[in-house]
Design a protein around this motif. Structure first.
Motif, PDB file in Angstrom:
ATOM      1  N   MET A   1     -17.327  -2.737  14.531  1.00 25.62           N
ATOM      2  CA  MET A   1     -17.547  -1.424  13.945  1.00 25.62           C
ATOM      3  C   MET A   1     -16.563  -0.410  14.521  1.00 25.62           C
ATOM      4  N   LEU A   2     -16.361  -0.477  15.841  1.00 30.29           N
ATOM      5  CA  LEU A   2     -15.418   0.443  16.474  1.00 30.29           C
ATOM      6  C   LEU A   2     -14.015   0.258  15.896  1.00 30.29           C
ATOM      7  N   GLU A   3     -13.629  -1.010  15.725  1.00 36.01           N
ATOM      8  CA  GLU A   3     -12.303  -1.277  15.160  1.00 36.01           C
ATOM      9  C   GLU A   3     -12.181  -0.702  13.764  1.00 36.01           C
ATOM     10  N   MET A   4     -13.280  -0.840  12.996  1.00 37.12           N
ATOM     11  CA  MET A   4     -13.240  -0.360  11.627  1.00 37.12           C
ATOM     12  C   MET A   4     -13.069   1.153  11.608  1.00 37.12           C
ATOM     13  N   LEU A   5     -13.830   1.831  12.486  1.00 39.30           N
ATOM     14  CA  LEU A   5     -13.732   3.287  12.559  1.00 39.30           C
ATOM     15  C   LEU A   5     -12.315   3.702  12.953  1.00 39.30           C
ATOM     16  N   ALA A   6     -11.791   3.018  13.968  1.00 40.87           N
ATOM     17  CA  ALA A   6     -10.451   3.355  14.445  1.00 40.87           C
ATOM     18  C   ALA A   6      -9.432   3.170  13.331  1.00 40.87           C
ATOM     19  N   GLN A   7      -9.622   2.095  12.559  1.00 38.32           N
ATOM     20  CA  GLN A   7      -8.664   1.809  11.508  1.00 38.32           C
ATOM     21  C   GLN A   7      -8.742   2.836  10.396  1.00 38.32           C
ATOM     22  N   ARG A   8      -9.974   3.219  10.083  1.00 39.78           N
ATOM     23  CA  ARG A   8     -10.150   4.185   9.013  1.00 39.78           C
ATOM     24  C   ARG A   8      -9.431   5.485   9.371  1.00 39.78           C
ATOM     25  N   ARG A   9      -9.500   5.830  10.663  1.00 38.87           N
ATOM     26  CA  ARG A   9      -8.846   7.067  11.090  1.00 38.87           C
ATOM     27  C   ARG A   9      -7.328   6.928  11.005  1.00 38.87           C
ATOM     28  N   ARG A  10      -6.843   5.736  11.395  1.00 37.73           N
ATOM     29  CA  ARG A  10      -5.401   5.526  11.414  1.00 37.73           C
ATOM     30  C   ARG A  10      -4.806   5.515  10.014  1.00 37.73           C
ATOM     31  N   LYS A  11      -5.586   4.985   9.107  1.00 42.77           N
ATOM     32  CA  LYS A  11      -5.060   4.763   7.762  1.00 42.77           C
ATOM     33  C   LYS A  11      -4.973   6.076   6.984  1.00 42.77           C
ATOM     34  N   THR A  12      -3.812   6.683   6.980  1.00 37.03           N
ATOM     35  CA  THR A  12      -3.674   7.894   6.184  1.00 37.03           C
ATOM     36  C   THR A  12      -3.357   7.526   4.747  1.00 37.03           C
ATOM     37  N   SER A  13      -2.481   6.520   4.598  1.00 41.03           N
ATOM     38  CA  SER A  13      -2.192   6.053   3.244  1.00 41.03           C
ATOM     39  C   SER A  13      -2.410   4.546   3.191  1.00 41.03           C
ATOM     40  N   PRO A  14      -2.843   4.067   2.048  1.00 41.43           N
ATOM     41  CA  PRO A  14      -3.046   2.624   1.926  1.00 41.43           C
ATOM     42  C   PRO A  14      -1.709   1.913   1.964  1.00 41.43           C
ATOM     43  N   PRO A  15      -1.688   0.661   2.419  1.00 42.71           N
ATOM     44  CA  PRO A  15      -0.432  -0.070   2.499  1.00 42.71           C
ATOM     45  C   PRO A  15       0.168  -0.221   1.114  1.00 42.71           C
ATOM     46  N   GLY A  16       1.379   0.285   0.955  1.00 46.91           N
ATOM     47  CA  GLY A  16       1.975   0.250  -0.376  1.00 46.91           C
ATOM     48  C   GLY A  16       2.730  -1.035  -0.631  1.00 46.91           C
ATOM     49  N   SER A  17       2.115  -1.948  -1.296  1.00 45.32           N
ATOM     50  CA  SER A  17       2.823  -3.173  -1.645  1.00 45.32           C
ATOM     51  C   SER A  17       2.952  -3.235  -3.152  1.00 45.32           C
ATOM     52  N   PRO A  18       4.160  -3.108  -3.636  1.00 46.27           N
ATOM     53  CA  PRO A  18       4.326  -3.164  -5.089  1.00 46.27           C
ATOM     54  C   PRO A  18       3.898  -4.520  -5.627  1.00 46.27           C
ATOM     55  N   LEU A  19       4.041  -5.547  -4.788  1.00 46.16           N
ATOM     56  CA  LEU A  19       3.731  -6.888  -5.265  1.00 46.16           C
ATOM     57  C   LEU A  19       2.235  -7.115  -5.378  1.00 46.16           C
ATOM     58  N   LEU A  20       1.504  -6.321  -4.585  1.00 48.21           N
ATOM     59  CA  LEU A  20       0.058  -6.499  -4.551  1.00 48.21           C
ATOM     60  C   LEU A  20      -0.548  -6.218  -5.910  1.00 48.21           C
ATOM     61  N   ALA A  21       0.104  -5.310  -6.626  1.00 50.59           N
ATOM     62  CA  ALA A  21      -0.476  -4.885  -7.897  1.00 50.59           C
ATOM     63  C   ALA A  21      -0.043  -5.789  -9.044  1.00 50.59           C
TER      64      ALA A  21
ATOM     65  N   THR B   1     -16.682 -16.520   2.688  1.00 56.60           N
ATOM     66  CA  THR B   1     -17.297 -15.254   2.356  1.00 56.60           C
ATOM     67  C   THR B   1     -16.249 -14.397   1.680  1.00 56.60           C
ATOM     68  N   PRO B   2     -16.558 -13.918   0.497  1.00 56.72           N
ATOM     69  CA  PRO B   2     -15.552 -13.098  -0.166  1.00 56.72           C
ATOM     70  C   PRO B   2     -15.340 -11.798   0.621  1.00 56.72           C
ATOM     71  N   GLY B   3     -14.168 -11.220   0.453  1.00 59.66           N
ATOM     72  CA  GLY B   3     -13.864  -9.983   1.165  1.00 59.66           C
ATOM     73  C   GLY B   3     -13.787 -10.202   2.654  1.00 59.66           C
ATOM     74  N   LEU B   4     -13.320 -11.367   3.027  1.00 60.81           N
ATOM     75  CA  LEU B   4     -13.139 -11.692   4.429  1.00 60.81           C
ATOM     76  C   LEU B   4     -12.291 -10.614   5.097  1.00 60.81           C
ATOM     77  N   THR B   5     -12.716 -10.172   6.264  1.00 56.04           N
ATOM     78  CA  THR B   5     -11.936  -9.129   6.919  1.00 56.04           C
ATOM     79  C   THR B   5     -10.589  -9.687   7.326  1.00 56.04           C
ATOM     80  N   VAL B   6      -9.581  -8.919   7.071  1.00 58.22           N
ATOM     81  CA  VAL B   6      -8.261  -9.348   7.496  1.00 58.22           C
ATOM     82  C   VAL B   6      -7.770  -8.358   8.530  1.00 58.22           C
ATOM     83  N   ASN B   7      -8.080  -8.649   9.751  1.00 58.47           N
ATOM     84  CA  ASN B   7      -7.727  -7.786  10.853  1.00 58.47           C
ATOM     85  C   ASN B   7      -7.048  -8.676  11.886  1.00 58.47           C
ATOM     86  N   PRO B   8      -5.741  -8.871  11.725  1.00 53.28           N
ATOM     87  CA  PRO B   8      -5.098  -9.876  12.583  1.00 53.28           C
ATOM     88  C   PRO B   8      -5.315  -9.559  14.059  1.00 53.28           C
TER      89      PRO B   8
END
Ligand SMILES: Nc1ncnc2c1ncn2[C@@H]1O[C@H](COP(=O)(O)OP(=O)(O)OP(=O)(O)O)[C@@H](O)[C@H]1O
Ligand SMILES: [Mg+2]
Lengths: 629, 263
Positions: free
Chosen positions: A602-622, A295-302
């Motif tokens: 869903m709870l995890e997603m909500l919790a994560q959204r709150r935690r995430k103030t800035s997106p993970p900055g990976s220069p290599l990702l781009a 499934t594309p966009g597989l959740t990556v929530n270790p």
């Protein structure tokens, strides 16, 4: 001799309906990659509508007209279902599609009873085929001969349809090459809809044609769907010729199996299926499938083990649960025990599904085997309760070891269909083998001994076992075994390339899950004081699936939460309405469409959204992909 | 006096799909510590060769021997246990697990801990996993979910995973695809260094001729399933048949030209 010939012809006649329904399922799967569980439901509606119409319309024209009109009417219903529901979930994981169509099936079962009543309906004989033909002193109903001729004719028509029409060419292209379908653009939608309509038409026709042979009743959907799954697994999903050959094979095995093992004829079909799966896992006429699509966009929530704070919280929750007997009455405690048992059941399936990636559609078999294990030990051997509780689940363990061995040879929808078929086989044995299992009457008065007899004591027992089982499985998730099992789920290719024997890992997981389910079943037998074939029935298997999906497959603790919420809701619903299947089915469809990540997800997603103030900055990702050779 | 068998000996390897002869009678050998490049245009049969070397695919005929022991017909997992690590052209990693966990799984398998139900996997070989990740320059990514990685980083992770069982032979199918030019050179330099230090034989395919000519000890050239040339980088570059195959792709010309310019 004449007797065997007649038996053979009866088998051929039974193959007709089976072939119609199975070919419909195969065609739909070929193009849409959906295993339509509701196919049995469409077959059943076809029979009911044909029954009503043939009662109203008179004469030969009326009868045959009614059969055809019924099939068209159901095809129309199929079109509606496809446009309203299936179009939303073509991109969902296979499991969700199977589950959504199962939800539909549940709804139809209640609706059918609501409209036509719960009694068996015996239909008219077919005009022109009312009599029987004498064959060396044996009677062959002439309608059977009609059916025997019909199936090759239908096979021929389908062949012409696929070889000689533009539509047929499109369907074949789509079946052969998935990417072709996408290239069809706008056409794709209507291709899917029309294919679904044709498939449903065939199922409904199969149902309508059954009425002169068999009574119409509201359980005929499950009976045929299991046979159909067996047929397509043997014949190969997506192959119409395979469906034909396998339908004949299965029907003949049934016809002659009755003579050889009158009580447990279904064993014969099972043996043949097992042999076919070992030799050709993709069926006699099927082609090996590419590995299950990601499934594309597989959740990556270790996943991670609980932190010490979370452990304390879990402990606190357990303490609160354990103090229930201080303020709750007997009824609440019994409900509490049942929920605890279902937590055991749900976490066992959750382990298999979320860690192993194996969605069993027949997990109740092992729950029920645990319950029967206790019943045999307690009633026949008269062993003490503690011994029964320890040894009873071994029956579930053995069942899982045998069936699991075959099941893990397959994956994805094939795995789901096979586990379902196995569960249905176990159910039939429990149902048919009356001298041992008591059949429909079950085995009664299995009561707990004094130390566990009071509702509060039993509740503590169930709660304690549930807590232990949950902890044990959690430890396994984060054990080297759990890691390696997840690895096989994520990439079979990679795990085999680093020395992991994936099948053996999966088999082990299957046995662990089956044994754990058996522990739940063993307690359940004592809670209810009896065991019945329903304890290993399909609806219980689906309860387990819904609990897992409701909690969230991609989470570690989804099983526990899903079981508590679902079971409480379910017990409450059943006390409120007679149409619990309708509500439940609707609920399943709703989960699949709007709630695919489950509660914990869903709870995890909500919790994560709150935690995430800035997106993970990976220069290599781009970084642009230079060449993706 | 008997001669010790080479690390890898391939003999008459053949595979066809229906009418397509993907690989036809390919033979070559590889010594420990040697870096051998397998080059050839798209569809030449390179990946098919790789798949037959590690048991992913069964040859129609021919033999593969590792230190004299037959591996043909063995399963990938058994070939791995004989000391063959590989990376894939299209990376295969465990997407829902973290980078460190990916390596840990390989270490768990190597340590025969697969059926350990009670240990704490997060602590298994944590140090060793970290060391392998440092080695391939992925130390800072250990706790990232693997599904988030850029393609080049996945290739690096695959290298770390392939090194987990201390292989004797590394098979790398386009190890630097998806990387920036500077990264390519770095990764191959690193691979060469590891190979020489630990005396690991390396077989790799690569479309970037700069990388090939700089790092390969020897090159073999595959075209339409057949070996058409073999030799040192200089020999292969001068081979007219090879030039003919690559004509139009401009790769060899480019490489020569650039080298000439920098000299
Ligand atoms: N499973 C398969 N079925 C049919 N043909 C195949 C299969 N795998 C490979 N082939 C064919 O075999 C030939 C060799 O393919 P292979 O993938 O080995 O080439 P390659 O050298 O790795 O190419 P690339 O540089 O594009 O990776 C191609 O013509 C390909 O189409
Ligand atoms: Mg390739």
């Amino acid at each position: 001799m004449a007797f065997y010939v007649v038996q053979f012809l009866t088998g051929l006649a039974s193959a007709a309906s089976l072939f119609l329904v199975a070919s419909g399922l195969s065609i739909i799967f070929g193009v849409t990659r959906i295993v339509n569980f509701a196919h049995g439901a469409f077959y059943m509606i076809g029979a009911y509508i044909a029954f009503t119409l043939t009662e109203r319309l008179s004469g030969a024209f009326g009868f045959w007209g009614a059969i055809v009109v019924a099939a068209f009417a159901v095809a129309l219903i199929g079109v509606l279902v496809e446009m309203v529901l299936l179009r939303r979930i073509y991109h969902a994981p296979e499991l969700f599609q199977l589950l959504a169509t199962f939800g539909l099936t549940l709804m139809v079962e209640d609706l059918v009873v609501l409209i036509w009543g719960p009694d068996d309906l015996v239909g008219r004989r077919a005009p022109g085929f009312k009599g029987a033909i004498d064959f060396f002193g044996q009677n062959i109903p002439s309608y059977d001969l009609f059916l025997i001729v019909l199936s090759p004719v239908v096979l021929g028509i389908l062949w012409l349809l696929f070889q000689r029409t533009r539509w047929g060419v499109l369907v074949r292209a789509a079946t052969q090459d998935r990417d072709m379908v996408a290239a069809l653009g706008v056409n794709q939608k209507w291709l899917f809809t029309s294919v679904f309509a044709v498939g449903v038409f065939l199922a409904a026709l199969g149902g309508a044609l059954q009425i002169p042979r068999d009574a119409v009743h509201h359980a005929m959907d499950l009976r045929i769907i299991v046979d159909v799954f067996v047929v397509v697994v043997i014949g190969g999903l997506g192959s119409i010729v395979g469906a034909f050959v396998a339908a004949v094979l299965v029907s003949e095995l049934n016809a002659f199996g009755i003579l050889i093992f009158p009580k447990i004829s279904i064993i014969l079909v099972f043996l043949v299926m097992a042999v076919v799966l070992i030799v050709r896992p993709w069926g006699l006429f099927g082609r090996p499938e590419a590995p299950a699509r990601r499934t594309p966009g597989l959740t990556v929530n270790p996943w991670r083990p609980l932190t010490s704070n979370e452990r304390l919280a879990a402990l606190a929750a357990l303490v609160v649960a354990a103090s229930l007997p201080l303020f709750a009455g007997n009824y609440a405690l019994t409900v509490g025990s049942e929920i605890a048992i279902f937590v055991i059941f749900a976490v066992s399936l959750h382990f298999l599904m979320s860690v192993g990636g194996l969605a069993s559609f027949g997990h109740a078999a092992y729950f029920g085997l645990g319950a029967y294990g206790v019943a045999f030990l307690a009633k026949m051997a008269g062993l003490p309760m503690i011994v029964c509780l320890l040894l009873g689940p071994l029956l579930g363990c053995m069942g899982a070891a045998v069936f699991g061995f075959f099941a893990v040879q397959l994956s994805g929808v094939y795995f789901a269909m096979l586990t379902l078929a196995f569960a249905q086989i176990v159910w039939s044995i429990a149902f048919q083998w009356v001298s041992v299992t008591g059949g429909d009457n079950g085995i009664l008065s299995i009561w707990p001994e004094k130390w566990a007899a009071s509702p509060s004591h039993f509740y503590w027992l169930a709660l304690g076992v549930a807590a232990l089982v949950t902890i044990a499985l959690r430890v396994m998730v984060f054990s080297p075994f759990g890691y390696a099992l997840r690895a096989t789920r994520d990439s079979l290719l990679r795990s085999e390339a680093i020395g992991i024997n994936a099948k053996r890992m999966q088999w082990t997981a299957f046995v662990i899950a089956g044994t754990t389910a058996g522990i739940g079943g063993a307690l359940f037998a004592y809670l209810k004081g009896s065991v019945f074939p329903d304890n290993l029935g399909i609806s219980l298997s689906v309860d387990a699936l819904v609990m897992v999906l409701l909690g969230g497959v991609e989470t570690v603790s989804g099983g526990v939460i899903g079981a508590i919420v679902y079971k409480a809701l379910n017990i409450w619903l059943v006390s409120q309405t007679d149409l619990s299947k309708l509500v439940l089915g609707g609920f399943i469809v709703l989960i699949v469409v709007v709630f695919p990540k489950g509660i914990v997800g869903m709870l995890e997603m909500l919790a994560q959204r709150r935690r995430k103030t800035s997106p993970p900055g990976s220069p290599l990702l781009a970084k642009p992909i230079e060449s993706a050779e | 006096m008997s001669v010790a068998p080479p690390l890898l000996a391939v003999e008459g390897l053949t595979k066809s799909y229906g009418g397509i002869h993907a690989v036809r009678g390919v033979s070559f050998s590889l010594r420990a510590g040697e870096i051998l490049a397998l080059i050839g245009p798209n569809g030449a049969g390179k990946s098919t060769c790789f798949d037959m070397l590690n048991g992913q695919n069964r040859p129609d005929s021919g033999h593969v021997r590792l230190l004299g022991e037959e591996t043909t017909g063995k399963k990938p997992r058994d070939v791995w246990r004989m000391g063959v690590g590989r990376t894939f052209q299209i990376t295969a990693t465990f997407a829902t697990m973290t980078v460190r966990e990916n390596v840990q799984v390989a270490l768990i398998s190597h340590g025969k801990q697969l059926f350990n139900l009670w240990g704490s996997a997060p602590n298994v070989d944590r140090g060793e996993a970290g060391r392998l990740l440092e080695l391939v320059g992925m130390g800072g990514y250990a706790d990232r979910p693997c599904g988030e990685l850029a393609y080049g980083d996945l290739k690096r992770l695959e290298l770390a995973v392939a090194l987990a069982n201390q292989p004797k032979l590394l098979l790398m199918d386009e190890p630097t695809a998806g990387m920036a030019p500077r990264e390519r050179v770095e990764l191959m330099r690193l691979t060469a260094q590891i190979a020489r230090e630990k005396s690991i034989g390396v077989l790799f395919t690569e479309h970037d001729m700069d990388v090939v000519f700089e790092h390969a000890d020897r090159i073999i050239v595959l075209n339409r399933g057949m070996l058409i040339a073999e030799g040192s980088p200089a020999e292969v570059r001068g081979n007219p048949q090879v030039q003919a195959v690559y004509l139009g792709e401009g790769l060899l010309y480019d490489a020569e030209h650039r080298e000439g310019a920098s000299a």
